[in-house]
Design a protein around this motif. Structure first.
Motif, PDB file in Angstrom:
ATOM      1  N   ASP A  80       0.844  -1.185   0.000  1.00  0.00           N
ATOM      2  CA  ASP A  80       0.000   0.000   0.000  1.00  0.00           C
ATOM      3  C   ASP A  80       0.883   1.239   0.000  1.00  0.00           C
ATOM      4  O   ASP A  80       2.009   1.216   0.518  1.00  0.00           O
ATOM      5  N   VAL A  81       0.372   2.300  -0.594  1.00  0.00           N
ATOM      6  CA  VAL A  81       1.020   3.614  -0.585  1.00  0.00           C
ATOM      7  C   VAL A  81      -0.037   4.603  -0.128  1.00  0.00           C
ATOM      8  O   VAL A  81      -1.074   4.749  -0.784  1.00  0.00           O
ATOM      9  N   ALA A 117       3.275   7.231   3.371  1.00  0.00           N
ATOM     10  CA  ALA A 117       3.546   5.952   4.038  1.00  0.00           C
ATOM     11  C   ALA A 117       3.540   4.849   2.988  1.00  0.00           C
ATOM     12  O   ALA A 117       2.634   4.781   2.147  1.00  0.00           O
ATOM     13  N   MET A 118       4.558   3.990   3.034  1.00  0.00           N
ATOM     14  CA  MET A 118       4.646   2.831   2.146  1.00  0.00           C
ATOM     15  C   MET A 118       4.701   1.569   3.000  1.00  0.00           C
ATOM     16  O   MET A 118       5.494   1.499   3.951  1.00  0.00           O
ATOM     17  N   VAL A 119       3.859   0.608   2.677  1.00  0.00           N
ATOM     18  CA  VAL A 119       3.696  -0.578   3.512  1.00  0.00           C
ATOM     19  C   VAL A 119       3.760  -1.819   2.634  1.00  0.00           C
ATOM     20  O   VAL A 119       3.181  -1.860   1.541  1.00  0.00           O
ATOM     21  N   VAL A 120       4.473  -2.854   3.097  1.00  0.00           N
ATOM     22  CA  VAL A 120       4.379  -4.191   2.511  1.00  0.00           C
ATOM     23  C   VAL A 120       4.192  -5.181   3.653  1.00  0.00           C
ATOM     24  O   VAL A 120       4.686  -4.962   4.769  1.00  0.00           O
ATOM     25  N   GLY A 121       3.460  -6.249   3.387  1.00  0.00           N
ATOM     26  CA  GLY A 121       3.211  -7.244   4.427  1.00  0.00           C
ATOM     27  C   GLY A 121       2.901  -8.597   3.830  1.00  0.00           C
ATOM     28  O   GLY A 121       2.631  -8.725   2.626  1.00  0.00           O
ATOM     29  N   ALA A 171       1.864 -12.668  10.685  1.00  0.00           N
ATOM     30  CA  ALA A 171       2.105 -11.864   9.493  1.00  0.00           C
ATOM     31  C   ALA A 171       3.356 -11.032   9.718  1.00  0.00           C
ATOM     32  O   ALA A 171       3.659 -10.633  10.845  1.00  0.00           O
ATOM     33  N   THR A 172       4.083 -10.798   8.642  1.00  0.00           N
ATOM     34  CA  THR A 172       5.207  -9.875   8.705  1.00  0.00           C
ATOM     35  C   THR A 172       4.789  -8.567   8.056  1.00  0.00           C
ATOM     36  O   THR A 172       3.897  -8.541   7.200  1.00  0.00           O
ATOM     37  N   CYS A 173       5.445  -7.474   8.446  1.00  0.00           N
ATOM     38  CA  CYS A 173       5.037  -6.172   7.928  1.00  0.00           C
ATOM     39  C   CYS A 173       6.209  -5.197   8.028  1.00  0.00           C
ATOM     40  O   CYS A 173       7.031  -5.279   8.958  1.00  0.00           O
ATOM     41  N   LEU A 174       6.285  -4.288   7.072  1.00  0.00           N
ATOM     42  CA  LEU A 174       7.278  -3.215   7.071  1.00  0.00           C
ATOM     43  C   LEU A 174       6.560  -1.915   6.743  1.00  0.00           C
ATOM     44  O   LEU A 174       5.824  -1.836   5.755  1.00  0.00           O
TER      45      LEU A 174
END
Length: 709
Positions: free
Chosen positions: A390-391, A400-404, A456-459
């Motif tokens: 997501d951006v 905010a930039m998110v990957v999971g 879940a992993t997330c950054l």
């Protein structure tokens, strides 16, 4: 002379008794005089196995040199269509000559080529006469032997059908692909069962993976040809795969589709063949004149999915009743496999639609950040998993930039992913720090599993273009990459954290300063984790570093290069990739000043806004920006005794922020007619493109955006 194969077969040299053999002593000879079949009785009689006899010329294997001319003359007579019976001297496996009574019958193979059926009926004695015509005194014995051979041939035909059906059950349905299943059916059928075959499926089955209704209505039915195969290449070219065909109620194909009952058409004439494909140019009808055709439905779950067509040329015998049943068995097997493939495709398509609907379709237009992103489904299972990206545009021009990655595959993982992504967007809108955001997601993960533990992993990375600082935190996720404009790539060392759902642990944020035009690369482990022996995720991260060869290329080109270089054997898991090129806002595009909390602050704010917009060439926005900035400064004076800061930022839009030291957030409220105030925020909402508030370390910020002219 000892026990020769002849004495073993006939019970001794002196007693001409009827042979005691397990099968009739029969063999067939082709046009070129080569032996094409060899019965068990012939094997017992002549002492030769079928492997040694078949493919050899009868004149060299079983006849003396001086008798070969007579045998050639006899074979020519039978190939011309005349029967013959009489005495012949034939050789056994030991090279001994024995006269036998035999009958010769003209036959044709399945391609219509002439041949000879030879049935040995009796032995004559030990004399060695030349091959010559003999009286038909043994005709009754020859006919009886031929009858036995015909029974044997019927048994062999049945066994061949059973063998063909067994091969069909093995070869059809090796994959969950409808077109490939149809091709497998035709590979079994052509050329052993038919010369030409094709499979068509209802369009709703091919395009939408939906089961047709049990009863098909309408004047015309739309079908799609998914496979075709023919011995004649010209005919196969007239049955193109992928072609949509309409079948009317009077068409044989349409009747089979509607009734679900097979049809057999014998010896098609040109008019009947043309009715099968009306209006098609070029038409396959002329190539099918004289053919026998078998049309069978593909039925599953009580619905007709399509039809299979088999045709035999005029040089082959028509389909028998038993062969029609065999064709129906082929179709039943193929229909079951096509339906399984349809169900798989339907589930996979549903899961993909669900996941893609949960992922952003556009990264948006953000201040100081350009983004390219990719999502790749897995190649196994349902093709989806729990990876997401997501951006999110935040207040104050931050991004905010998110990957999971939710552990697991299938629709359930995709559904949980959707919940986490929604929660991430909601929490990010509250201007939480990345570590604090992960803490709330960790607590939320405990409530998503219905008693089942979900991990879940997330950054999370938040970039502020005004400071060129990116604040990041991760929860058990692989680290991001930073690529400088000159191509130097670094795997960022962030506090690792634990996966979401573990609970009881804290997360830490880390600030990283970026140069203008640097790249920030975020991805999930499905992109870098390999199942190849001897390789681990660290090797995959190094591969990712090597694939980013030129940081100055367009982002879409970089993303394509990364995917092409890394996907390889890494297809058992889905993957997400986000590549951002960041830049700070130049000093010439920002203006900031601080005023004391006194009434002159409003006038100063209006003046500074006007002069700044004149310098930027945005005089069209002066009036609106002055009014809204003065309203925000006035609102700040009501809640703070500390200094008030005003900041203007020009990028994709005009941003105005007013900072104060109060943590009390202003709220929209309805003002009465006689109220002197309460309308300022309504003006801000009505005249701005966007507006909002956010908490800061020293208080709060109230902001608005105006679209550039």
């Amino acid at each position: 002379m000892g026990a020769t194969p002849w004495s073993r077969a006939f019970g001794g040299e002196q007693t001409p008794v009827a042979p005691q053999r397990p099968w009739p002593a029969t063999l067939t000879v082709g046009t070129d005089g080569r032996i094409t079949s060899w019965s068990r009785g012939a094997q017992a009689l002549f002492g030769l196995s079928a492997g040694r006899a078949c493919g050899r010329r009868m004149r060299t294997l079983m006849v003396r040199p001086e008798d070969r001319a007579s045998l050639d003359e006899l074979l020519g007579t039978v190939l011309a269509g005349r029967s013959w019976s009489g005495s012949l001297p034939l050789l056994d496996a030991d090279g001994l000559v024995h006269p036998v009574e035999c009958g010769w019958q003209p036959i044709q193979d399945r391609r219509g080529r002439p041949g000879a059926l030879i049935v040995v009926t009796d032995r004559v004695g030990q004399s060695v006469p030349a091959a010559r015509p003999a009286p038909l005194g043994t005709a009754e014995a020859a006919l009886a032997a031929i009858g036995q051979f015909q029974e044997h041939a019927a048994s062999v035909a049945m066994m061949r059908r059973v063998q063909l059906l067994t091969e069909a059950n093995t070869m059809i349905g090796t994959t969950l692909d409808m077109a490939h299943t149809a091709e497998e059916l035709l590979s079994v059928a052509v050329p052993r069962f038919a010369d030409t075959a094709s499979v068509v499926l209802m369009e709703s089955v091919v395009d939408e993976f939906e089961l047709p209704p049990p009863w098909l209505d309408g004047d015309e039915l739309r079908v799609r040809r998914v496979a075709a195969k023919a011995q004649d290449p010209a005919l196969e070219a007239m049955l193109p795969v992928g072609e949509t065909v309409l079948h009317g109620p009077n068409n044989v194909f349409g009747q089979v589709l509607r009734t679900g009952r097979p049809r057999t058409l014998s010896s098609l004439d040109l008019a009947a063949a043309q009715k099968l494909w009306p209006g098609k140019d070029p038409s396959p009808a002329p190539h099918l004149v004289g053919n026998c055709m078998l049309v069978v439905p593909l039925v599953a779950r009580g619905a007709v999915l399509g039809i299979a067509m088999f045709a035999r040329g005029s040089d082959r015998r028509p389909f028998s009743g038993g062969e029609a049943v065999l064709g129906e068995e082929f179709a039943a097997r193929a229909a079951l496999c096509v339906d399984n493939a349809r169900l798989y495709s339907h589930e996979r398509n549903t899961a993909l639609m669900l996941q893609r609907s949960l992922l952003p379709t556009d990264s948006g237009d953000h201040t100081g950040v350009d983004v390219a992103h990719r999502y790749l489904p897995a190649s196994d299972l349902t093709g989806v998993g729990g990876d997401w990206y997501d951006v999110i545009g935040l207040r104050g021009g931050r991004v905010a930039m998110v990957v999971g990655d939710v552990m697991g595959h299938g629709i359930r993982a995709a559904a949980v992913m959707g919940q986490l992504r929604t929660a991430t967007r909601t929490l990010a809108a509250l201007d939480l720090q990345p570590a604090e955001l992960l803490h709330h997601l960790d607590e939320l993960a405990d409530h998503l599993g219905d008693g089942e533990v979900l991990f879940a992993t997330c950054l999370v990375a938040v970039y502020d273009p005004s400071t060129r600082i990116c604040r990041m935190a991760r929860a058990g996720h692989i680290p991001p990459l930073m690529v400088t404009p000159d191509g130097e790539t670094t795997i960022l060392d962030l506090p690792p954290g634990v996966p979401l759902g573990v609970g009881g642990h804290t997360f830490e944020s880390k600030d990283i300063e970026f140069e203008d035009e640097s790249l920030l690369v975020l991805c999930t482990d499905g992109l870098v984790e390999s199942r190849a022996p001897g390789r681990d995720i660290d090797d995959g991260m190094q591969d990712l570093v090597r694939e980013i060869k030129d940081a100055k290329l367009p982002l879409e080109a970089i993303a394509d290069t990364v995917i092409a270089g890394l996907r390889g054997d890494r297809t058992m898991d889905d993957a997400a990739l986000v590549i951002a090129r960041v830049r700070g806002i130049p000093s010439t595009a920002t203006a900031q000043w601080t005023v004391e909390p006194e009434l002159p602050a409003v006038a100063r704010a209006r003046k500074n806004v006007r002069s700044t917009l004149n310098e930027w060439g945005l005089s069209q926005l002066e009036e609106t920006a002055e009014l809204l900035a003065s309203e925000l400064v006035t609102n700040a004076l009501l809640y703070t005794n500390g200094p008030i800061s005003v900041r203007l930022l020009r990028d994709n839009s005009l941003l105005c922020e007013v900072y104060d030291t109060s943590d009390e957030t202003p709220q929209l409220r309805a003002a009465d007619h006689d109220d002197d105030g309460g309308r300022g925020l309504h003006l801000v909402k009505a005249l701005s493109q966007r507006w909002g508030t956010r908490r800061t370390s020293g208080g709060k910020s109230v902001w608005f955006e105006l679209a550039l002219p």
